[in-house]
Design an enzyme around this catalytic site. Sequence first.
Site, PDB file in Angstrom:
ATOM      1  N   TRP A  19       0.846  -1.190   0.000  1.00 36.08           N
ATOM      2  CA  TRP A  19       0.000   0.000   0.000  1.00 36.08           C
ATOM      3  C   TRP A  19       0.891   1.254   0.000  1.00 36.08           C
ATOM      4  O   TRP A  19       1.908   1.278   0.703  1.00 36.08           O
ATOM      5  CB  TRP A  19      -0.866  -0.008   1.258  1.00 36.08           C
ATOM      6  CG  TRP A  19      -1.942   0.998   1.291  1.00 36.08           C
ATOM      7  CD1 TRP A  19      -1.851   2.287   1.717  1.00 36.08           C
ATOM      8  CD2 TRP A  19      -3.304   0.812   0.907  1.00 36.08           C
ATOM      9  NE1 TRP A  19      -3.068   2.895   1.632  1.00 36.08           N
ATOM     10  CE2 TRP A  19      -3.979   2.022   1.131  1.00 36.08           C
ATOM     11  CE3 TRP A  19      -4.039  -0.286   0.398  1.00 36.08           C
ATOM     12  CZ2 TRP A  19      -5.341   2.192   0.870  1.00 36.08           C
ATOM     13  CZ3 TRP A  19      -5.383  -0.140   0.139  1.00 36.08           C
ATOM     14  CH2 TRP A  19      -6.014   1.084   0.360  1.00 36.08           C
ATOM     15  N   HIS A  53      -3.389 -11.797   3.431  1.00 40.69           N
ATOM     16  CA  HIS A  53      -3.473 -11.523   4.876  1.00 40.69           C
ATOM     17  C   HIS A  53      -4.914 -11.511   5.348  1.00 40.69           C
ATOM     18  O   HIS A  53      -5.857 -11.374   4.560  1.00 40.69           O
ATOM     19  CB  HIS A  53      -2.787 -10.200   5.204  1.00 40.69           C
ATOM     20  CG  HIS A  53      -3.494  -9.001   4.670  1.00 40.69           C
ATOM     21  ND1 HIS A  53      -3.331  -8.541   3.380  1.00 40.69           N
ATOM     22  CD2 HIS A  53      -4.401  -8.173   5.254  1.00 40.69           C
ATOM     23  CE1 HIS A  53      -4.104  -7.478   3.209  1.00 40.69           C
ATOM     24  NE2 HIS A  53      -4.762  -7.241   4.316  1.00 40.69           N
ATOM     25  N   HIS A  59      -8.414  -3.633  12.892  1.00 43.60           N
ATOM     26  CA  HIS A  59      -7.975  -2.785  11.777  1.00 43.60           C
ATOM     27  C   HIS A  59      -8.980  -1.671  11.498  1.00 43.60           C
ATOM     28  O   HIS A  59      -8.613  -0.557  11.126  1.00 43.60           O
ATOM     29  CB  HIS A  59      -7.780  -3.649  10.522  1.00 43.60           C
ATOM     30  CG  HIS A  59      -7.429  -2.900   9.277  1.00 43.60           C
ATOM     31  ND1 HIS A  59      -6.360  -2.031   9.204  1.00 43.60           N
ATOM     32  CD2 HIS A  59      -8.000  -2.894   8.046  1.00 43.60           C
ATOM     33  CE1 HIS A  59      -6.298  -1.528   7.982  1.00 43.60           C
ATOM     34  NE2 HIS A  59      -7.279  -2.025   7.268  1.00 43.60           N
ATOM     35  N   GLU A 171      -7.515 -10.641   2.255  1.00 41.56           N
ATOM     36  CA  GLU A 171      -7.197  -9.771   1.104  1.00 41.56           C
ATOM     37  C   GLU A 171      -5.843 -10.182   0.532  1.00 41.56           C
ATOM     38  O   GLU A 171      -5.043 -10.845   1.211  1.00 41.56           O
ATOM     39  CB  GLU A 171      -7.140  -8.303   1.571  1.00 41.56           C
ATOM     40  CG  GLU A 171      -8.497  -7.760   1.981  1.00 41.56           C
ATOM     41  CD  GLU A 171      -8.429  -6.500   2.826  1.00 41.56           C
ATOM     42  OE1 GLU A 171      -7.421  -6.285   3.516  1.00 41.56           O
ATOM     43  OE2 GLU A 171      -9.409  -5.728   2.816  1.00 41.56           O
TER      44      GLU A 171
END
Length: 210
Positions: A19, A53, A59, A171
């Site tokens: 990311w 993951h 989160h 994801e």
Amino acid sequence: MPRRIWDISQVLRPDLPVWPGDTAFAQVGTWQMEQGSPVNVSALTMSTHSGAHADAPLHYAADAPDIASVALEPYLGPCLVVDARNCGALVEPGHLPDLAGARRVLFRTYDRFPHEAWDAQHTAIAPATIRALADAGVILIGMDGPSLDPQDSKAMEAHLEVLAADMRVLEGLVLNDVPPGQYELIALPLAIERGDASPVRAILRELPDA
Ligand SMILES: Nc1ccccc1C(=O)C[C@H](N)C(=O)O
Ligand SMILES: [Zn+2]
Ligand SMILES: [Zn+2]
């Protein structure tokens, strides 16, 4: 005849796309045989959201469970893989096939997983789709994209729908070689205290003969 296994994990490596602004994957030797040590040992630096993951509720909710606290049942068991390659920006409820009672659903959105470059325009999952899956009894949603929400999302609406239904998330899966259909999913997160996510070694296995 052994049941076929599909490895749906990314290889964790120094050039792993992450990311924008997140921690790059790095591995440093701490004891090395070439320097006289009887063993090789190394240290890893990585984002909790590296590669394939599992997100923890922590989160997307500050007071929610960490990845060490979540039950493991959602991460192994029968699973439906859905071909969602032509959905555009969002997988909408109308894109859903007959779920046939599936409790775990994985969405393939890529023809070929972008191993070499970060995809800022990845397909996301519409909040209404998350609600429809929850209403159908789904407890885990997975995808090949890096996030259920669009990269520029601030409202994190898909994640908040997951929170409302207490669903689990995978994801960064690699589903290139997996035909749509029913499989056994095994993708256990590490027990990381205060972890907001954990890398997983995700696999799909042929279901046993009925
Ligand atoms: N590394 C990040 C840093 C900041 C914000 C998002 C990410 C993500 O990787 C997206 C994440 N996998 C998610 O669960 O949506
Ligand atoms: Zn994540
Ligand atoms: Zn996520």
